[in-house]
Enzyme design. Structure first.
Site, PDB file in Angstrom:
ATOM      1  N   LYS A  93       0.838  -1.194   0.000  1.00 45.04           N
ATOM      2  CA  LYS A  93       0.000   0.000   0.000  1.00 45.04           C
ATOM      3  C   LYS A  93       0.877   1.249   0.000  1.00 45.04           C
ATOM      4  CE  LYS A  93      -3.718  -1.894   2.944  1.00 45.04           C
ATOM      5  NZ  LYS A  93      -4.896  -1.687   2.092  1.00 45.04           N
TER       6      LYS A  93
ATOM      7  N   ARG B 147     -10.360 -11.577   2.576  1.00 45.48           N
ATOM      8  CA  ARG B 147     -11.284 -12.627   2.130  1.00 45.48           C
ATOM      9  C   ARG B 147     -10.631 -14.008   2.161  1.00 45.48           C
ATOM     10  NH1 ARG B 147     -12.182  -9.536  -3.339  1.00 45.48           N
ATOM     11  NH2 ARG B 147     -11.669  -7.904  -1.834  1.00 45.48           N
TER      12      ARG B 147
END
Length: 467
Positions: free
Chosen positions: A247, A321
């Protein structure tokens, strides 16, 4: 310290909560000293407006006034009373009776407003000098003080966990928080660590967390031995660098909150256990850090899940997820009557509904209706999103069964929910894609970590599980 109601006392200050539309009418019923003082200070009953009225002998306040605005303003304002409570000086207050127009709070909103008042006293002061808790409230007649205080304690737990930096809230500390909660309520907590995750067939939890210094783990809390089986699964990514798809710094600053799903299900579990709901509760938290190291999982890798489905990794920053998938598969094997996951999962959800709404997905329309019915009652807004079956092809790449990060950027929250549904199996399933953070201060919600959806779920459980 968790905020609680003040004990009744003789010197409590009576607080009149005044509707803006009827403020002048109410003032006309008051002694000249009260009415004159209020008019001289411009008190008109606006939301957030407060005023102390001095006693005639100058010994202290004779009463306090708080504005409650009008119906249209209250429709756009959660925790209306809290807007004034935050401005009241330290002291003990008791609400006036509503018989003379001096308490404009509807009976149906009284517990919600009391919850908001108590939450104005929340302070995250672990790293700085503690501040005074502010104005204290005596529990009004008809309010279930114990129930309100239980909701407050659960929300404070969630906020504290989210607000704590990752250096002090990694997988080890998150495990300790779950174990502390288990001890408090006589629950059990088992933990599967590191290489044992592979032996117990939880490979994607291991893959996401193996690059970090703190060992990946699955926390499994159980409570209750009779009633419907309710399983909560919370994303416990204690810090998310994005992995090898690193990120940028501007996106990494809030990643201590990426375990907000786990913090929220622990808060919800606390509500359930404190209320002694007749359920068999299970809480599963895959607790990891998504870090960068030589053994980090890579873009292009294909992981095999507990369910046997293979997942192509097209972005290591879509890791939540993956850990949830193994936990959901494990949960489904236990055939729960209701399975709920909560996660700070996608930026797409924030683009769709902003930070204040908790979007959710439900496999059963009746469950969605139950949640929608309690969200307003609990001042815990949610918004249903669709499990849109035609988008299933978007999560199916050519090389594996599933894609963890479909290209194109469309419907990011929906495709993530569809991905998770593949692992929830035949269970009756709900998924909440929460933000877990208040970006700017609001009444009863200082900037920082916040629970979303938990109170609405808690209030809906009796209907959803026929309790």
């Amino acid at each position: 310290m968790t905020p609680v109601f003040a004990a009744p006392c003789d010197n409590a200050i009576v607080l009149y909560v005044i509707d803006q539309a009827s403020c002048e009418t109410w003032l006309q019923t008051q002694p000249d000293q009260v009415a004159g003082w209020a008019r001289a200070h411009g008190f008109k009953g606006a939301i957030g407006q407060v005023l102390l009225v001095p006693a005639s002998d100058g010994t202290g306040p004779a009463m306090a006034l708080a504005g409650y605005g009008n119906a249209a303003q209250r429709a756009c304002q959660r925790f209306t009373l809290a807007a004034g409570a935050e401005k009241l000086p330290e002291g003990i207050y008791t609400l006036a009776s509503g018989g003379d127009g001096g308490n404009a709070i509807p009976e149906a909103a009284l517990e919600q407003e009391c919850f908001g008042w108590l939450m104005t006293q929340y302070r995250f002061d672990r790293y700085k000098e503690a501040k005074a808790p502010g104005a204290a409230l005596v529990a009004p007649e008809g309010v279930d003080a114990k129930a309100v205080e239980s909701l407050v304690a659960a929300e404070c737990l969630t906020r504290d966990l989210i607000n704590t930096p990752a250096a002090d809230m990694g997988p080890d500390q998150l495990q300790a928080a779950a174990e502390d909660l288990a001890r408090e309520f006589g629950a059990t907590a088992q933990v599967t660590l590191d290489q044992d995750l592979l032996e117990q067939n939880l490979p994607m939890i291991h893959a996401v967390g193996r690059a970090a210094t703190a060992r990946p783990r699955l926390i499994d809390l159980r409570w209750g031995d009779s009633g419907p089986r309710l399983t909560l699964v919370g994303k416990g990514v204690c810090f998310d660098t994005g992995g090898l798809n690193l990120k940028p710094g501007s996106s990494m600053g809030l990643m201590k909150k990426d375990m907000g799903g786990s913090a929220t299900v622990l808060g919800l579990a606390r509500m359930i256990m404190a209320a002694e709901l007749p359920v068999q509760l299970r809480v599963l938290i895959p607790a990891v850090e998504n870090a960068v190291s030589g053994n980090a999982f890579r873009p292009g890798d294909v992981l095999t899940s507990r369910k046997g489905l293979t997942v192509e990794i097209n972005n290591t920053d879509a890791e939540g997820r993956l850990v949830l998938a193994d936990a959901l598969t494990l949960a489904d094997e236990d055939t729960p009557d209701l399975l709920i996951s909560m996660a700070t999962l996608t930026g797409a959800a924030r683009v769709a509904v902003g930070p204040d709404l908790a979007p959710f997905y439900a496999s059963a329309d009746a469950d969605a209706a139950a949640i929608a019915g309690t969200a307003g009652q609990m001042a815990d807004p949610v918004w249903r999103m669709p499990f849109h079956d035609p988008y299933e092809t978007m999560i199916e790449p050519g090389i594996a069964d599933l894609d963890n990060a479909p290209a194109g950027g469309f419907a990011g929250s929906i495709t993530a929910a569809l991905f998770l549904r593949r692992f929830a199996g035949s269970s009756r399933y709900m998924h909440f894609d929460i933000y877990g953070w208040t970006p700017s201060a609001a009444p009863a919600r200082p900037k920082g970590g916040v629970g979303q959806g938990a109170r609405a779920i808690f209030a809906a459980l009796p209907e959803m599980l026929n309790l």
